[in-house]
Design a protein around this motif. Structure first.
Motif, short mmCIF file in Angstrom:
data_model
loop_
_atom_site.label_atom_id
_atom_site.label_comp_id
_atom_site.label_asym_id
_atom_site.label_seq_id
_atom_site.Cartn_x
_atom_site.Cartn_y
_atom_site.Cartn_z
N LEU A 11 41.61 -7.73 -25.46
CA LEU A 11 40.46 -7.50 -26.32
C LEU A 11 39.59 -6.38 -25.78
CD1 LEU A 11 38.94 -8.58 -28.81
CD2 LEU A 11 37.69 -10.11 -27.28
N HIS A 12 39.39 -6.35 -24.46
CA HIS A 12 38.59 -5.28 -23.86
C HIS A 12 39.28 -3.93 -24.00
CE1 HIS A 12 36.45 -8.44 -21.14
NE2 HIS A 12 35.93 -8.38 -22.34
N TYR A 13 40.59 -3.88 -23.87
CA TYR A 13 41.34 -2.64 -24.08
C TYR A 13 41.17 -2.14 -25.52
CZ TYR A 13 43.71 -3.15 -19.58
OH TYR A 13 43.99 -3.25 -18.24
N LYS A 14 41.19 -3.09 -26.45
CA LYS A 14 40.99 -2.74 -27.86
C LYS A 14 39.61 -2.13 -28.07
CE LYS A 14 40.78 -4.80 -32.49
NZ LYS A 14 40.84 -6.05 -33.28
N TRP A 15 38.59 -2.74 -27.44
CA TRP A 15 37.24 -2.19 -27.55
C TRP A 15 37.15 -0.80 -26.95
CZ3 TRP A 15 34.01 -7.04 -25.68
CH2 TRP A 15 34.14 -8.07 -26.63
N LEU A 16 37.75 -0.62 -25.79
CA LEU A 16 37.72 0.69 -25.14
C LEU A 16 38.44 1.76 -25.95
CD1 LEU A 16 38.37 -0.33 -21.40
CD2 LEU A 16 36.23 0.50 -22.41
N LEU A 17 39.40 1.34 -26.77
CA LEU A 17 40.10 2.28 -27.64
C LEU A 17 39.28 2.59 -28.89
CD1 LEU A 17 42.69 3.85 -28.43
CD2 LEU A 17 43.52 1.72 -29.48
N LEU A 18 38.66 1.56 -29.47
CA LEU A 18 37.97 1.74 -30.74
C LEU A 18 36.63 2.46 -30.58
CD1 LEU A 18 38.61 -1.71 -32.47
CD2 LEU A 18 39.55 0.51 -33.14
N LEU A 19 35.92 2.19 -29.49
CA LEU A 19 34.59 2.77 -29.33
C LEU A 19 34.60 4.30 -29.32
CD1 LEU A 19 31.73 1.76 -29.17
CD2 LEU A 19 31.90 1.75 -26.67
N PRO A 20 35.52 4.97 -28.55
CA PRO A 20 35.58 6.43 -28.63
C PRO A 20 35.95 6.92 -30.03
CG PRO A 20 36.72 5.65 -26.67
CD PRO A 20 36.41 4.45 -27.50
N ILE A 21 36.75 6.16 -30.75
CA ILE A 21 37.11 6.55 -32.12
C ILE A 21 35.87 6.57 -33.01
CG2 ILE A 21 38.38 5.84 -34.19
CD1 ILE A 21 40.58 4.79 -32.38
N PHE A 22 35.01 5.56 -32.87
CA PHE A 22 33.78 5.52 -33.66
C PHE A 22 32.85 6.68 -33.28
CE2 PHE A 22 34.48 0.68 -33.72
CZ PHE A 22 35.29 0.79 -34.84
N VAL A 23 32.80 7.01 -32.00
CA VAL A 23 31.99 8.15 -31.56
C VAL A 23 32.53 9.45 -32.18
CG1 VAL A 23 31.26 9.54 -29.58
CG2 VAL A 23 31.27 7.04 -29.42
N LEU A 24 33.85 9.60 -32.19
CA LEU A 24 34.46 10.79 -32.78
C LEU A 24 34.20 10.87 -34.28
CD1 LEU A 24 37.90 10.93 -30.90
CD2 LEU A 24 35.94 12.47 -30.62
N VAL A 25 34.24 9.72 -34.97
CA VAL A 25 33.93 9.69 -36.40
C VAL A 25 32.50 10.16 -36.65
CG1 VAL A 25 33.58 8.16 -38.38
CG2 VAL A 25 35.62 7.91 -36.97
N LEU A 26 31.58 9.70 -35.81
CA LEU A 26 30.18 10.12 -35.94
C LEU A 26 30.04 11.62 -35.69
CD1 LEU A 26 27.15 9.54 -36.23
CD2 LEU A 26 27.12 8.93 -33.80
N LEU A 27 30.69 12.12 -34.64
CA LEU A 27 30.61 13.56 -34.33
C LEU A 27 31.22 14.40 -35.44
CD1 LEU A 27 31.48 13.56 -30.51
CD2 LEU A 27 29.25 13.94 -31.57
N PHE A 28 32.34 13.93 -36.00
CA PHE A 28 32.96 14.67 -37.10
C PHE A 28 32.04 14.71 -38.31
CE2 PHE A 28 35.39 14.66 -41.06
CZ PHE A 28 36.07 15.87 -40.94
#
Length: 344
Positions: A11-28
């Motif tokens: 679960l923690h690995y999943k969070w560590l993967l998803l959080l940067p994706i959300f940051v990238l979506v915001l930056l895009f």
């Protein structure tokens, strides 16, 4: 125990993967908003234009128009999504949103009274957000005071009272709109539909600061929020003072909603659809749900504002129209495929 540890690690690995994706979506979304408009600016030129001291039109458009709207979009979109997550957790209802408790109705009524009485012509640019927040604050106090029974908050009473106050505020505003001039009516209607076109930089700074502080405050109460998923009784058995936690959480979500509505107007669906989607993607644990909703809520509102600016250019649609269409369509698709899953 080893199986539980393994599941938690995954679960923690999943969070560590998803959080940067959300940051990238915001930056895009932010870079897309900076580049898009009547004057198209290539992505590669944006950093140099932003940090230069030139007097070019591109630099002025980026710094004075588009960047402030992006910052306000992050504050308002993130704030409304965060308020929605908190309220859905407190009420254990995935259909509750920041406007359910009548806070937006109170703020809208305060702004409508200001416009009808022409107070903004005497008090300046701070009049609308000031009276909007005053209306939201009055609603907060009213809902809270009417929901207390024998020193304890009745959650379901709070929800019903909020809905009724919302109806009363809407009816009162309709009365004002029906009896005022056409000029005032246009101002009220445009404000109700929401806009990120805020010329006062100080208001934008305050909105960003308050939304960030409320995000931090919500994380200080992440343990009570997770405990409330089990119900108030079980949360008390775990040592959580549910009355105090609910009061503080209600205050945080109310301040967020009041600030967002008073600065940007009534922008619907952000506080409903984003928390629901994030709960389907990341799960119901508030340790990841709070920040993911804040980031994606900001990205969603920034993208919606970009669409509102360009879809009928050179004119501009109120951003609330776009969030209503996009949010409503996405919500219908999600409901048709998965139904409402109470994962709180």
């Amino acid at each position: 125990k080893s199986k539980v540890r393994s599941n938690m690690r995954k679960l923690h690995y999943k969070w560590l993967l998803l959080l940067p994706i959300f940051v990238l979506v915001l930056l895009f979304a932010a870079f897309h908003a900076l580049a898009t408009g009547e004057l198209e600016i290539p992505f590669r030129e944006i950093p140099s234009l932003l940090f230069s001291n030139s007097d070019s039109m591109e630099h002025l458009i980026l710094k004075e128009i588009r960047l402030p709207r992006i910052l306000l979009g992050l504050a308002v979109g993130g704030g409304l999504s965060l308020a929605g997550v908190i309220l859905q957790g407190v009420f254990k209802n995935p259909l509750v949103e920041p406007y359910t408790l009548g806070i937006s109705g109170g703020a809208a009524l305060g702004v409508a009274i200001t416009i009808v009485l022409n107070l903004h012509n005497y008090l300046g640019t701070f009049a609308l957000p000031l009276f909007g927040f005053a209306g939201a604050l009055a609603t907060i106090v009213l809902v809270y005071s009417l929901s207390i029974r024998k020193g304890k908050i009745k959650i379901q009473h709070m929800l019903l009272i909020g809905v009724m106050i919302s109806f009363v505020s809407s009816s009162s505003m309709m009365f004002l709109m029906a009896t005022t001039s056409a000029e005032n009516l246009h101002g009220i209607v445009f404000w109700i539909m929401g806009s990120l076109d805020e010329p006062n930089k100080n208001l934008i700074i305050w909105a960003v600061a308050i939304s960030t502080i409320c995000l931090i405050g919500a994380y200080l109460l992440v343990q009570p929020l997770n405990a409330l998923r089990l119900g108030e009784t079980k949360a008390r058995n775990l040592g959580i003072n549910t009355d105090v936690a609910i009061r503080i959480l209600f205050l945080i979500s109310s301040i967020l909603t009041g600030v967002c509505v008073s600065v940007a107007g009534v922008i619907g669906f952000v506080g409903l659809i984003i928390p629901h989607l994030m709960r389907l993607i990341v799960g119901g644990d508030f340790r990841i749900l709070l920040i993911s909703s804040f980031l994606t809520g900001g990205a969603f509102l920034i993208f919606s504002d970009t669409v509102a600016r360009v879809i009928i250019a050179p004119n501009e649609l109120p951003v609330g129209v776009i969030t209503g269409i996009l949010g409503g369509a996405v919500f219908i698709v999600v409901l048709a495929k998965s139904g409402i899953k109470n994962q709180l």
